[in-house]
Scaffold this motif. Structure first.
Motif, PDB file in Angstrom:
ATOM      1  N   PRO A   1     -46.748 -42.072  31.680  1.00 48.67           N
ATOM      2  CA  PRO A   1     -45.585 -41.826  30.820  1.00 48.67           C
ATOM      3  C   PRO A   1     -44.394 -42.703  31.182  1.00 48.67           C
ATOM      4  O   PRO A   1     -44.118 -42.961  32.356  1.00 48.67           O
ATOM      5  N   ILE A   2     -43.704 -43.179  30.145  1.00 43.47           N
ATOM      6  CA  ILE A   2     -42.439 -43.898  30.303  1.00 43.47           C
ATOM      7  C   ILE A   2     -41.415 -43.156  29.448  1.00 43.47           C
ATOM      8  O   ILE A   2     -41.615 -42.988  28.241  1.00 43.47           O
TER       9      ILE A   2
ATOM     10  N   ILE B   1     -45.573 -43.412  47.859  1.00 43.57           N
ATOM     11  CA  ILE B   1     -45.622 -42.234  46.999  1.00 43.57           C
ATOM     12  C   ILE B   1     -44.377 -42.241  46.111  1.00 43.57           C
ATOM     13  O   ILE B   1     -43.269 -42.451  46.604  1.00 43.57           O
ATOM     14  N   LEU B   2     -44.566 -42.011  44.804  1.00 42.97           N
ATOM     15  CA  LEU B   2     -43.463 -42.083  43.851  1.00 42.97           C
ATOM     16  C   LEU B   2     -43.147 -40.727  43.229  1.00 42.97           C
ATOM     17  O   LEU B   2     -44.045 -39.921  42.974  1.00 42.97           O
TER      18      LEU B   2
ATOM     19  N   SER C   1     -46.559 -49.842  36.060  1.00 40.91           N
ATOM     20  CA  SER C   1     -46.381 -48.968  34.900  1.00 40.91           C
ATOM     21  C   SER C   1     -45.552 -47.749  35.276  1.00 40.91           C
ATOM     22  O   SER C   1     -44.789 -47.221  34.463  1.00 40.91           O
ATOM     23  N   GLU C   2     -45.685 -47.316  36.526  1.00 47.45           N
ATOM     24  CA  GLU C   2     -44.972 -46.128  36.990  1.00 47.45           C
ATOM     25  C   GLU C   2     -43.483 -46.379  37.218  1.00 47.45           C
ATOM     26  O   GLU C   2     -42.688 -45.427  37.249  1.00 47.45           O
ATOM     27  N   GLY C   3     -43.093 -47.630  37.395  1.00 48.68           N
ATOM     28  CA  GLY C   3     -41.689 -47.966  37.617  1.00 48.68           C
ATOM     29  C   GLY C   3     -41.554 -49.336  38.248  1.00 48.68           C
ATOM     30  O   GLY C   3     -42.498 -49.869  38.814  1.00 48.68           O
TER      31      GLY C   3
ATOM     32  N   SER D   1     -49.352 -40.773  44.239  1.00 44.41           N
ATOM     33  CA  SER D   1     -49.859 -41.868  45.061  1.00 44.41           C
ATOM     34  C   SER D   1     -50.236 -43.028  44.154  1.00 44.41           C
ATOM     35  O   SER D   1     -51.237 -42.968  43.436  1.00 44.41           O
ATOM     36  N   ILE D   2     -49.416 -44.077  44.197  1.00 44.20           N
ATOM     37  CA  ILE D   2     -49.644 -45.221  43.312  1.00 44.20           C
ATOM     38  C   ILE D   2     -50.828 -46.071  43.776  1.00 44.20           C
ATOM     39  O   ILE D   2     -51.373 -46.868  43.027  1.00 44.20           O
TER      40      ILE D   2
END
Length: 499
Positions: free
Chosen positions: A110-111, A330-331, A275-277, A341-342
């Motif tokens: 998700p964004i 970890i994000l 993608s996560e940030g 966990s990326i």
């Protein structure tokens, strides 16, 4: 100097002054970020399930929110994908970034409306910090190319879905749009080789000043440019090309070949978008490492990589990290990923400010015999010997050979595509093996104890990795070949290209 270049310098100075406020107070910025994220999400399904209302600090957070990978978070993500509101973050996401996971199949990251601007801001600030430090702003007047995925979107339950690079393409600031290549139509071509051919046709006569992309795919673009121009180097095709922006993989294995293609050294900026940030970018041409973005809507945690698979591994905040230790990253994000966990490992090279290097993937290691060899170690061992021997490396990967022919000791098998091969592959292999032994004491002990034999290196034919990725349907875009595997899937496929 053109108008855009002139205006970019005071803007760069202003932005850097704002960056310095949190850069010099990163721990406080992180504590503020955690409190803000938790407060915003406390009334979501995830927030209620994990008692966000009672979280006051990182110690509380650790107790209530476990570390999970995508598959473990999937019950929540699937509810978001199904169109449910207020699951992991207030409302619905703006986008899903669609990625391919090695164990989870297709992943939908998700964004949110809060996280999307951070991707754009970080990419912009990476360029502005470069301008502020070096005074070089001329590239903003020329043409810029971003080798990326298609900007075309699909829809899933009212939410737009696409590749991260394609999503970002819709948010490029208006003042850069006229400078930006390739065209929208070319960017939408799915077949990567066809797409690169079209990009070459569009850019061959342009004044390219900035080129951005994942190094192996940029190299393919350069090779095709050289062929189309009758053998010219990139410096002669694009005399004003002065800045290379890259991310996704370590540049060093590709540096020699890319610089040979260009014909001279150009400045480079490394970025760490996911993608996560957008996690970090290179903020200095003179200091090692990437500036960790402590004020970008993400709260980071760090688990010592050696303890990642323990039952209750230690989870550290930014305040507690040490230099030169490999950490699993970890994000916790403003798009609703919690304890996520990326899969990457990082190492701090500075704490004033906090700068990192990406050292590999937590799952991309070889420990078939307890050696736990990581990506950073194999890259450094190979590149040190290659530099000494003046050998060029195009691409490589390493896997264990656990079941060699009867009577032989097991070994690490290296598959290397050379730009220019060593005169004596066996002697070269021995030097690389000794370099790896010096970097990893467990590997040294296994060699000394005759548990393993020294590594075996296979030389691959030209374009072997491109052919392999094409065969796997992963040519181009954001796809990368893992440096290390603990199994034989990639190695057994690459046997077809061994010379």
């Amino acid at each position: 100097m053109g108008l855009k270049a002139s205006l970019s310098k005071p803007l760069a100075a202003f932005v850097v002054s704002r960056i310095n406020r949190w850069k010099n107070n990163a721990v406080a910025a992180q504590e503020k970020t955690l409190k803000k994220l938790v407060a915003q999400a406390k009334n979501t399904a995830f927030g209620r399930d994990h008692d966000f209302a009672s979280i006051r600090n990182h110690a509380d957070f650790r107790v209530r929110v476990p570390v999970r990978d995508y598959e473990q978070l999937r019950p929540y993500v699937d509810r978001v994908v199904a169109g449910e509101r207020d699951v992991m973050w207030p409302g619905k996401p703006l986008y899903f970034a669609k990625t391919s996971g090695t164990t989870s199949g297709v992943k939908y990251i998700p964004i949110s409306k809060e996280s999307m601007p951070e991707h754009i801001r970080a990419a912009r600030n990476a360029l502005l910090t470069y301008i502020n430090e070096t005074g070089k702003a001329g590239f903003v007047n020329g043409k810029m190319i971003f080798l990326q995925g298609s900007p075309e979107m699909t829809e899933k339950n009212g939410i737009s879905v696409g590749r991260l690079s394609g999503i970002v393409a819709h948010h490029v600031p208006g003042y850069l749009q006229k400078n930006r290549l390739p065209s929208y139509q070319t960017n939408c071509i799915d077949d990567w080789e066809e797409k690169v051919d079209a990009i070459v046709r569009e850019t061959l006569k342009e004044d390219m000043t900035l080129i951005s992309g994942i190094p192996p795919w940029v190299q393919m673009y350069f090779d095709k440019l050289t062929a189309a121009s009758g053998g010219k180097q990139i410096k002669d095709i694009f005399p004003n090309f002065g800045l290379f922006v890259y991310g996704g993989v370590n540049f060093e294995p590709y540096r020699a070949k890319i610089e040979a293609s260009i014909g001279r050294r150009v400045d480079a900026i490394e970025t760490y978008p996911a993608s996560e940030g957008f996690i970090a970018y290179q903020d200095s041409q003179f200091e090692k490492g990437l500036l960790l973005l402590a004020d970008a809507g993400m709260y980071y945690e760090f688990i010592p990589a050696a303890n990642f698979y323990d039952e209750n591994p230690l989870r550290l905040s930014l305040a507690d990290v040490e230099l030169d230790v490999n950490y699993a990253l970890i994000l916790n994000t403003s798009a609703g990923l919690w304890g996520y966990s990326i899969g990457d490992t990082v190492k701090f090279v500075s704490k004033s400010p906090y700068r990192i290097v990406v050292t590999g993937r937590i799952k991309h290691f070889i420990s078939a015999f307890g050696e736990h060899v990581i990506g950073e170690e194999v890259e450094q061992a190979l590149l040190a010997v290659a530099a000494e021997e003046q050998v060029g490396i195009t691409e490589f990967t390493v896997a264990p050979q656990v079941n060699p022919p009867a009577g032989e000791l097991p070994y690490h098998e290296w598959f290397v595509e050379f730009a220019n091969a060593p005169a004596d592959l066996e002697a070269f292999s021995k030097k690389v093996d000794l370099a790896l032994q010096k970097k990893n004491i467990y590997y040294f002990d296994l060699i000394e104890g005759k548990i393993l034999r020294p590594l075996v290196m296979r030389s691959l034919s030209k374009d072997a990795f491109v052919s392999y990725m094409k065969q796997e349907g992963k040519l181009g875009g954001q796809n990368k070949v893992p440096r290390l595997s603990n199994d034989r899937k990639i190695a057994d496929a690459l046997v077809n290209w061994v010379l």
